[in-house]
Motif scaffolding. Structure first.
Motif, PDB file in Angstrom:
ATOM      1  N   LEU A 401       0.840  -1.187   0.000  1.00 27.10           N
ATOM      2  CA  LEU A 401       0.000   0.000   0.000  1.00 27.10           C
ATOM      3  C   LEU A 401       0.881   1.244   0.000  1.00 27.10           C
ATOM      4  N   HIS A 402       0.511   2.200  -0.839  1.00 24.34           N
ATOM      5  CA  HIS A 402       1.229   3.469  -0.893  1.00 24.34           C
ATOM      6  C   HIS A 402       0.239   4.591  -0.591  1.00 24.34           C
ATOM      7  N   GLY A 403       0.634   5.504   0.270  1.00 25.75           N
ATOM      8  CA  GLY A 403      -0.228   6.601   0.649  1.00 25.75           C
ATOM      9  C   GLY A 403       0.207   7.154   1.992  1.00 25.75           C
ATOM     10  N   ASP A 404      -0.685   7.837   2.694  1.00 24.17           N
ATOM     11  CA  ASP A 404      -0.325   8.357   4.011  1.00 24.17           C
ATOM     12  C   ASP A 404      -1.564   8.553   4.863  1.00 24.17           C
ATOM     13  N   HIS A 405      -1.319   8.883   6.123  1.00 20.33           N
ATOM     14  CA  HIS A 405      -2.370   9.139   7.101  1.00 20.33           C
ATOM     15  C   HIS A 405      -2.199  10.581   7.565  1.00 20.33           C
ATOM     16  N   ARG A 406      -3.302  11.333   7.572  1.00 16.43           N
ATOM     17  CA  ARG A 406      -3.212  12.747   7.905  1.00 16.43           C
ATOM     18  C   ARG A 406      -4.300  13.142   8.892  1.00 16.43           C
ATOM     19  N   LEU A 407      -3.923  14.056   9.799  1.00 15.95           N
ATOM     20  CA  LEU A 407      -4.883  14.649  10.722  1.00 15.95           C
ATOM     21  C   LEU A 407      -5.260  16.017  10.175  1.00 15.95           C
ATOM     22  N   TYR A 408      -6.572  16.244   9.967  1.00 13.51           N
ATOM     23  CA  TYR A 408      -7.063  17.524   9.455  1.00 13.51           C
ATOM     24  C   TYR A 408      -7.674  18.341  10.586  1.00 13.51           C
ATOM     25  N   VAL A 409      -7.257  19.611  10.643  1.00 11.65           N
ATOM     26  CA  VAL A 409      -7.705  20.525  11.694  1.00 11.65           C
ATOM     27  C   VAL A 409      -7.907  21.910  11.073  1.00 11.65           C
ATOM     28  N   PRO A 410      -8.572  22.848  11.785  1.00 10.15           N
ATOM     29  CA  PRO A 410      -8.654  24.218  11.272  1.00 10.15           C
ATOM     30  C   PRO A 410      -7.265  24.783  11.011  1.00 10.15           C
ATOM     31  N   LYS A 411      -7.150  25.602   9.980  1.00 11.18           N
ATOM     32  CA  LYS A 411      -5.832  26.006   9.488  1.00 11.18           C
ATOM     33  C   LYS A 411      -5.015  26.801  10.494  1.00 11.18           C
ATOM     34  N   GLU A 412      -5.676  27.514  11.438  1.00 10.06           N
ATOM     35  CA  GLU A 412      -4.908  28.348  12.366  1.00 10.06           C
ATOM     36  C   GLU A 412      -3.998  27.532  13.275  1.00 10.06           C
ATOM     37  N   PHE A 413      -4.299  26.240  13.427  1.00 12.14           N
ATOM     38  CA  PHE A 413      -3.446  25.404  14.270  1.00 12.14           C
ATOM     39  C   PHE A 413      -2.107  25.084  13.604  1.00 12.14           C
ATOM     40  N   LEU A 414      -2.046  25.288  12.314  1.00  8.27           N
ATOM     41  CA  LEU A 414      -0.806  24.991  11.581  1.00  8.27           C
ATOM     42  C   LEU A 414      -0.179  26.256  11.012  1.00  8.27           C
ATOM     43  N   GLU A 415      -0.603  27.429  11.530  1.00  7.81           N
ATOM     44  CA  GLU A 415      -0.052  28.694  11.074  1.00  7.81           C
ATOM     45  C   GLU A 415       0.496  29.478  12.258  1.00  7.81           C
ATOM     46  N   ASP A 416       1.280  30.505  11.935  1.00  5.46           N
ATOM     47  CA  ASP A 416       1.804  31.404  12.958  1.00  5.46           C
ATOM     48  C   ASP A 416       0.707  32.394  13.338  1.00  5.46           C
ATOM     49  N   ASN A 417       0.255  32.325  14.577  1.00  5.20           N
ATOM     50  CA  ASN A 417      -0.881  33.143  14.996  1.00  5.20           C
ATOM     51  C   ASN A 417      -0.477  34.384  15.799  1.00  5.20           C
ATOM     52  N   GLN A 418       0.818  34.680  15.849  1.00  6.78           N
ATOM     53  CA  GLN A 418       1.283  35.784  16.691  1.00  6.78           C
ATOM     54  C   GLN A 418       0.635  37.122  16.318  1.00  6.78           C
ATOM     55  N   LYS A 419       0.357  37.325  15.016  1.00  7.39           N
ATOM     56  CA  LYS A 419      -0.188  38.610  14.564  1.00  7.39           C
ATOM     57  C   LYS A 419      -1.709  38.598  14.418  1.00  7.39           C
ATOM     58  N   ASN A 420      -2.312  37.475  14.724  1.00 10.54           N
ATOM     59  CA  ASN A 420      -3.758  37.359  14.570  1.00 10.54           C
ATOM     60  C   ASN A 420      -4.421  37.594  15.929  1.00 10.54           C
ATOM     61  N   LYS A 421      -4.978  38.794  16.131  1.00 13.99           N
ATOM     62  CA  LYS A 421      -5.541  39.151  17.433  1.00 13.99           C
ATOM     63  C   LYS A 421      -6.731  38.280  17.797  1.00 13.99           C
ATOM     64  N   GLU A 422      -7.466  37.810  16.776  1.00 19.06           N
ATOM     65  CA  GLU A 422      -8.668  37.023  17.035  1.00 19.06           C
ATOM     66  C   GLU A 422      -8.344  35.706  17.729  1.00 19.06           C
ATOM     67  N   VAL A 423      -7.186  35.151  17.409  1.00 20.79           N
ATOM     68  CA  VAL A 423      -6.843  33.847  17.986  1.00 20.79           C
ATOM     69  C   VAL A 423      -5.734  33.936  19.018  1.00 20.79           C
ATOM     70  N   SER A 424      -5.147  35.131  19.204  1.00 21.29           N
ATOM     71  CA  SER A 424      -4.002  35.251  20.101  1.00 21.29           C
ATOM     72  C   SER A 424      -4.355  34.922  21.546  1.00 21.29           C
ATOM     73  N   MET A 425      -5.633  35.104  21.918  1.00 22.33           N
ATOM     74  CA  MET A 425      -6.046  34.786  23.284  1.00 22.33           C
ATOM     75  C   MET A 425      -5.928  33.290  23.578  1.00 22.33           C
ATOM     76  N   PHE A 426      -5.877  32.497  22.505  1.00 16.89           N
ATOM     77  CA  PHE A 426      -5.719  31.055  22.684  1.00 16.89           C
ATOM     78  C   PHE A 426      -4.293  30.609  22.374  1.00 16.89           C
ATOM     79  N   GLN A 427      -3.349  31.559  22.404  1.00 20.10           N
ATOM     80  CA  GLN A 427      -1.996  31.266  21.944  1.00 20.10           C
ATOM     81  C   GLN A 427      -1.368  30.095  22.693  1.00 20.10           C
TER      82      GLN A 427
END
Length: 448
Positions: A401-427
């Motif tokens: 078998l060829h392929g992979d296993h992936r966990l999908y989540v909202p994109k902000e969990f995989l981005e730098d949120n330092q400049k995003n005030k909306e999500v910074s409270m959950f930093q």
């Protein structure tokens, strides 16, 4: 009336052609084929995209199941013509019509966004295909019945792989069939990828019938080998693309939410065409009303839903803002994956709706499984050799078998949120999530 006699009297006075970007011209010589194409059930395939959510990754991939089905028919027609010319002792000409009809109709039962929608309603396109062919209420059934009362059953038996002639079955459904030959080249053309390119004309020269099915002349081995490699590359680079799967996950979760709300009598806006599927009580007629545009319209309406989750998921899908993913090792990282899902669930998200595990894998070729027919090469003396025994390249791809296993989540969990005030409270929570992520893969910090 026998199928071969019907076929002889069913010839069109003038050949009909369809201009095709992959095969140049698609040739129709039989009235029954033209009549099948003109049925409302077959015309519906114009409104079903071939690659589902891949169109959001490869913007040119907007071709339809209609064009693919014509392509499968054309490849099959070329093969049958060649069999009749070159192998009259091995090929039964009375199989011509059933083979061509099955090739044309093999994808008749695909629904909107295909496999994602199938999961929600708990059915599959092959069952719908045979149901449409066998239902006396469809135009397809009426056209097929002109050949003989039993002809719809014969065509359906090819789809279900129960037809008595293995050559016919293998031409439509095997590890190297007309279906795969068309979709690899067609999908490569419209996605702009080059992975799906292989020497189709050479394969069509070396394919041949024999008692137990189809084989390929040994001197054509490299063309068949190239087909296997092309198929492997298309799956890895196009069909399993993480962004396409992210859109598929988004669609899956919003449909799941809509169905749950319907069953709780809380779905608004209401969309009548989907009601039978949300209450798990639908007919063939209900199914044939569905296409991609119906589902897109429902999703557009749901962006205004009073339910925050359905509205958010629908907006994500409509505006191409899919879930993002990180790969993990199955058998090693499950506990970490569950921890990451919990982190997402501890914030403003519903864990079941906003996290999803997606595993995609494929067998490029397998000669051991009883459910799969091995590809055979034929020497000049008529003896056979299984493909992987002759090709080291195919052997290296076989059985794994060829392929992979992936966990999908909202994109902000995989981005730098330092400049995003909306999500910074959950930093702090985002930082905790990021502790387990490196280079698009999940890591175990305790191992460092």
């Amino acid at each position: 009336m026998s199928a071969d006699r019907f076929e002889r009297i069913d010839r069109l006075p003038f050949e009909k052609v369809f201009k095709d970007p992959v095969h140049d011209y698609i040739h129709v010589r039989h009235r029954i084929i033209l009549d099948l194409i003109d049925t409302k059930e077959f015309q519906r395939l114009r409104r079903i995209k071939q690659l589902g959510t891949a169109q959001f990754t490869f913007h040119g991939a907007e071709h339809s199941r209609f064009s693919h089905s014509l392509g499968v028919y054309e490849i099959t027609r070329k093969i049958v013509d060649m069999f009749e010319r070159n192998y009259p002792d091995e090929w039964d000409p009375s199989m011509r019509l059933v083979t061509l009809c099955a090739a044309l109709l093999h994808d008749l039962g695909h629904g909107p966004f295909s496999h994602t929608f199938e999961k929600i309603i708990g059915s599959d396109h092959e069952k719908f295909t045979t149901d449409i062919i066998l239902s006396e209420e469809t135009e397809i059934h009426e056209v097929l019945s002109r050949v003989s009362p039993d002809f719809p059953n014969q065509v359906a038996s090819v789809i279900t792989k129960e037809h008595k002639n293995p050559q016919v079955v293998q031409l439509i459904s095997s590890q190297i069939d007309a279906d795969r030959m068309d979709y690899l080249q067609r999908d490569a053309f419209f996605t702009g990828a080059t992975y799906g390119a292989f020497d189709l004309s050479r394969i069509l020269r070396v394919i041949r019938p024999y008692k137990h099915g189809i084989a390929f002349q040994y001197q054509g081995m490299h063309a068949v080998e190239d087909y296997i490699v092309s198929r492997f590359q298309m799956y890895m680079q196009v069909y399993f693309h993480p962004a396409s799967r992210g859109m598929e996950v988004t669609l899956d979760r919003l449909l799941y939410r809509a169905k749950s709300l319907y069953q709780e009598e809380n779905l608004y806006p209401h969309f009548t065409l989907l009601d039978p599927f949300f209450k798990d009580k639908y007919t063939i007629e209900d199914y044939l009303r569905l296409d991609d545009s119906v589902l897109q319209t429902a999703i557009n309406l749901w962006t205004t839903s009073d339910d925050a989750y359905l509205s958010e998921l629908s907006t994500m899908f409509l505006n191409r803002r899919p879930f993002k993913s990180v790969a993990y090792e199955k058998g090693q990282d499950e506990s970490i994956v569950e921890k990451l899902r919990d982190i997402v669930g501890n914030l403003k998200y519903d864990k079941e709706l906003f996290t999803r595990i997606n595993s995609s894998s494929d067998l490029p070729y397998d000669y051991k499984l009883k459910s799969k027919t091995p590809i055979h090469l034929m020497y000049a003396d008529g003896t056979l050799i299984e493909l992987s025994e002759a090709s080291p390249i195919v052997k290296s791809l076989s059985g794994n078998l060829h392929g992979d296993h992936r966990l999908y989540v909202p994109k902000e969990f995989l981005e730098d949120n330092q400049k995003n005030k909306e999500v910074s409270m959950f930093q702090e929570d985002y930082d905790e999530f990021q502790k387990y992520i490196i280079n698009d893969r999940i890591k175990n910090p305790n191992k460092n």
